[in-house]
Design a protein around this motif. Structure first.
Motif, mmCIF file in Angstrom:
data_model
loop_
_atom_site.group_PDB
_atom_site.id
_atom_site.type_symbol
_atom_site.label_atom_id
_atom_site.label_comp_id
_atom_site.label_asym_id
_atom_site.label_seq_id
_atom_site.Cartn_x
_atom_site.Cartn_y
_atom_site.Cartn_z
ATOM 1 N N VAL A 168 22.819 -12.393 3.659
ATOM 2 C CA VAL A 168 21.628 -11.543 3.677
ATOM 3 C C VAL A 168 20.359 -12.338 4.005
ATOM 4 N N THR B 256 24.577 -3.272 4.062
ATOM 5 C CA THR B 256 25.532 -4.183 3.414
ATOM 6 C C THR B 256 26.874 -3.526 3.106
ATOM 7 N N ALA C 82 20.068 -9.390 -1.859
ATOM 8 C CA ALA C 82 19.018 -9.079 -0.884
ATOM 9 C C ALA C 82 17.751 -8.595 -1.579
#
Length: 360
Positions: free
Chosen positions: A170, A254, A199
């Motif tokens: 990330v 994600t 993140a």
């Protein structure tokens, strides 16, 4: 290709899957001797990544059994080669996804080794000597110094292990798209799991406004109160999605489950960018109209190069960023993999390889 070469003389205890059942059992194998450019690492912790699950079950059809998974490795240096100047015995180090690359291409020379077309991974890869690579579900690892990073002294080794995959996965796209240089800009993170929660931590450290987009309304309290997210959108709620239209500068996707990108793209402002880091098994549906009418960009990103990985680790040390983990013992690996398949973890499993179970 061979499992070992004549230089593989060190006997190592580990844990491996031997067929597509994915069952992990104790496994004794050989590692190479420590060469001039190598460091030998006593493994203390190894994170369990979704990639491990795919490999042990041969979901992608590329597994070379027996497979010793694990590419989120932290430990202590026990031996260094004659050419090694960056590390010494006793150093706290980590090894992520990369084991070898060509060293000569434009990507290797620009510290983007992860995009070398000859990249070989920490497990289920083919090393320079032709041997199959075995990962961190084991007591010891020999790694080329170029693919080793330092772990910050102020952070626990167990909670830093997943940063070597989840963290850099990330961090790299956030840096690449200039998110980390854009305080006040609005970032949407699709999915609040192993990648998503890390993140959030990076984004808040760099002053971004963070919106979590999730299918699970029950995660809102966790996202806002514990992780510090500013806003929460339930993606299955049409009213909430409509209210969020054209509100975000960036989207970080994600999610590894199959999903369409169309209605998420509508959340982006004109000229907004979506970066995909999750890897669904089936092709994604990407409608053209949200792209065309919003002048939007969709791109992908894979882990990061070694220079960037060390930078990410240093950022973690500066801002006290770690992964939220659940520590398991080696005899609990199969249970952990089964739970991971059901997304039953907050947010990453880490194996206590050395049996120390303390914040080293």
């Amino acid at each position: 290709m061979a499992q070992t070469t004549h230089n593989h003389t060190q006997t190592v205890s580990g844990w491996a899957a031997h067929d597509s059942s994915g069952k992990i059992t104790p496994y004794v194998f050989k590692r190479r001797e420590n060469g001039p450019d190598d460091v030998t690492i006593e493994i203390l912790y190894c994170g369990i990544c979704h990639t491990d699950l795919h490999h042990v079950r041969n979901d992608w059809g590329i597994t070379m059994y027996p497979v010793v998974p694990g590419h989120e490795i932290t430990g202590l240096v026990t031996k260094v080669g004659t050419n090694v100047t960056r590390f010494k015995r006793g150093d706290r180090v980590g090894v992520g996804c990369l084991a070898a690359s060509c060293l000569e291409c434009e990507f290797c020379k620009s510290s983007q080794e992860n995009y070398c077309d000859q990249i070989q991974f920490t497990y289920n890869g083919i090393f320079w000597d032709g041997s199959i690579t075995y990962g961190g579900y084991s007591k010891m690892l020999v790694a080329d110094q170029r693919y080793v990073v330092r772990v910050p002294e102020n952070l626990p080794m167990d909670a830093m292990a997943p940063m070597l995959c989840a963290g850099i996965t990330v961090y790299s796209p956030m840096k690449d798209t200039k998110m980390l240089d854009s305080p006040g800009k609005k970032l949407g993170i699709i999915g609040l799991g192993g990648l998503g929660h890390v993140a959030v931590k990076f984004a808040k450290a760099f002053g971004l406004h963070v919106t979590i987009i999730s299918t699970s309304p029950s995660k809102e309290k966790e996202a806002k109160e514990r992780l510090g997210a500013d806003h929460f959108i339930v993606s299955s709620d049409p009213k909430q999605m409509k209210a969020g239209k054209r509100s975000l500068d960036f989207l970080l996707d994600t999610v590894s489950a199959n999903h369409s990108l169309g209605h998420y793209l509508e959340l982006l402002k004109v000229n907004g960018t979506m970066v995909i880091v999750g890897a669904p098994e089936k092709p994604m549906e990407l409608p053209s109209f949200p792209l065309i009418f919003g002048k939007r960009t969709v791109k992908g990103s894979m882990t990061g190069g070694m220079k960037e990985t060390q930078e990410m680790m240093d950022v973690c040390g500066k801002h006290n960023i770690t992964c939220d983990i659940e520590v398991v013992k080696p005899d609990q690996i199969n249970e952990a993999l089964d739970r991971l398949a059901k997304n039953d973890v907050r947010y990453r499993f880490v194996i206590d390889i050395a049996g120390v179970s303390q914040n080293l």
